[in-house]
Scaffold this active site. Structure first.
Site, PDB file in Angstrom:
ATOM      1  N   ARG A 146      -8.375  42.599  41.468  1.00  0.00           N
ATOM      2  CA  ARG A 146      -9.226  43.635  42.049  1.00  0.00           C
ATOM      3  C   ARG A 146      -8.359  44.549  42.909  1.00  0.00           C
ATOM      4  O   ARG A 146      -7.313  44.127  43.423  1.00  0.00           O
ATOM      5  CB  ARG A 146     -10.317  43.019  42.932  1.00  0.00           C
ATOM      6  N   LYS A 170     -12.431  37.222  46.980  1.00  0.00           N
ATOM      7  CA  LYS A 170     -13.658  37.373  47.761  1.00  0.00           C
ATOM      8  C   LYS A 170     -13.838  36.181  48.678  1.00  0.00           C
ATOM      9  O   LYS A 170     -13.566  35.041  48.315  1.00  0.00           O
ATOM     10  CB  LYS A 170     -14.861  37.494  46.820  1.00  0.00           C
ATOM     11  N   HIS A 238     -10.968  49.234  38.903  1.00  0.00           N
ATOM     12  CA  HIS A 238     -11.589  48.023  38.351  1.00  0.00           C
ATOM     13  C   HIS A 238     -11.557  48.015  36.819  1.00  0.00           C
ATOM     14  O   HIS A 238     -11.692  46.957  36.198  1.00  0.00           O
ATOM     15  CB  HIS A 238     -13.031  47.900  38.849  1.00  0.00           C
ATOM     16  N   ARG A 241      -8.972  45.650  35.432  1.00  0.00           N
ATOM     17  CA  ARG A 241      -9.387  44.237  35.491  1.00  0.00           C
ATOM     18  C   ARG A 241     -10.275  43.916  34.291  1.00  0.00           C
ATOM     19  O   ARG A 241     -10.119  42.877  33.645  1.00  0.00           O
ATOM     20  CB  ARG A 241     -10.111  43.979  36.814  1.00  0.00           C
ATOM     21  N   HIS A 264     -13.615  33.970  39.082  1.00  0.00           N
ATOM     22  CA  HIS A 264     -15.074  33.917  39.070  1.00  0.00           C
ATOM     23  C   HIS A 264     -15.546  32.511  39.432  1.00  0.00           C
ATOM     24  O   HIS A 264     -15.047  31.528  38.882  1.00  0.00           O
ATOM     25  CB  HIS A 264     -15.620  34.282  37.682  1.00  0.00           C
ATOM     26  N   TYR A 273     -17.856  39.277  29.201  1.00  0.00           N
ATOM     27  CA  TYR A 273     -16.763  39.762  28.367  1.00  0.00           C
ATOM     28  C   TYR A 273     -16.844  39.230  26.944  1.00  0.00           C
ATOM     29  O   TYR A 273     -16.235  39.789  26.043  1.00  0.00           O
ATOM     30  CB  TYR A 273     -15.416  39.396  28.995  1.00  0.00           C
TER      31      TYR A 273
END
Length: 298
Positions: A146, A170, A238, A241, A264, A273
């Site tokens: 990111r 995150k 982004h 990514r 994730h 995806y």
């Protein structure tokens, strides 16, 4: 003791930022939603947390729709309110608040991606900006980072010997991801241009012209400028990514590996995806299968 909504919101946002380690972007969005609620509550003569009811929240969400808010925004607004009320309730009596409010259905949109050839064209064009921008795009595409993760990298996070980078994702969750050969080569060339004092462990990897840590806004600006050089519209950080994940899944089919790379928490997030992969498969089928373009005679 009565608690003002404004005070509860302030405490909740501090909790998200400092205790839960939410990103500044997420905290800003929640803050915006709750400021909107505070304004609406004031118009209804409601100022204390004990006065918030399910009906009041439903009316507020309906008013947001009437003012043109998108379903995704309204759904986030509901999440912001649930978070605020449950946080306050946990402090008061330790019990969560149960509401029957259902958020609006949000249409799932597939992320835009570029072809491998288009990514190569953007990377080639980035060389005309600077070695820094070239290194940033190589890293975002090569390792699926990111933009916030890229600008927060420190020299001590790079392990060129093992070809790994420690990423702070995150909520400050760390993960190790591989650095590709090209990314490593460009990064080494970029860092070699810096004085030794700017290559110590705690120094940011990517510096602005003022020798401060580069901002996400600056990266967005420079990448957007590549549209004029490549003719490829809507370039943003982004996107690389997304391209990394999509291209890896196309070539390997390893969903778990892509999940680990992207950081994730749930594989459900990564599964979006697979839809892109099926689209790619369908296009290849239409172009290559001997019976894909045969028309049936009536």
């Amino acid at each position: 003791m009565p608690i003002l909504i404004s005070k509860a919101i302030k405490n909740y946002l501090q909790h998200l930022e400092f205790d839960r380690c939410y990103s500044k972007h997420t905290v800003l969005n929640y803050g915006y939603d709750l400021a909107q609620f505070l304004e609406y509550a004031g118009s209804q003569k409601v100022s204390e947390m004990s006065e918030i009811t399910e009906a009041l929240v439903e009316m507020w969400l309906a008013s947001r729709f009437e003012l043109g808010a998108q379903p995704r925004t309204v759904k986030r607004s509901l999440a912001s309110m649930r978070g605020l009320v449950n946080y306050h309730s946990a402090l008061q009596n330790g019990k969560p608040v149960r509401w029957d409010i259902r958020g609006p259905k949000v249409r799932q949109t597939l992320p835009n991606t570029l072809s491998i050839e288009e990514v190569s064209a953007v990377i080639e064009a980035s060389k005309s900006l600077s070695l820094r921008e070239h290194a940033i795009i190589e890293l975002m595409y090569g390792s699926g980072l990111r933009v916030s993760e890229v600008v927060s990298l420190k020299i001590q996070d790079l392990d060129f010997e093992q070809s790994l980078v420690r990423v702070h994702g995150k909520r400050n969750k760390e993960r190790l991801v591989p650095i590709g050969k090209l990314s490593k080569e460009v990064l080494c060339r970029y860092l070699a241009m810096r004085p030794e004092s700017k290559r110590i462990g705690s120094s940011p990897v990517f510096l602005s012209k003022f020798e401060k840590a580069l901002t996400t806004r600056a990266v967005q600006y420079h990448i957007k400028s590549l549209t004029a050089l490549t003719g490829i519209p809507r370039l943003h950080p982004h996107l690389f990514r997304h391209c990394c994940a999509s291209h890896l899944l196309e070539s390997s089919g390893e969903l778990r590996m892509v999940q680990e790379l992207l950081g994730h928490e749930s594989i459900v997030t990564t599964q979006i995806y697979t839809h892109l992969d099926y689209q790619h498969l369908a296009k290849v089928y239409d172009k290559t299968h001997p019976r894909s373009n045969i028309k049936l005679n009536n």
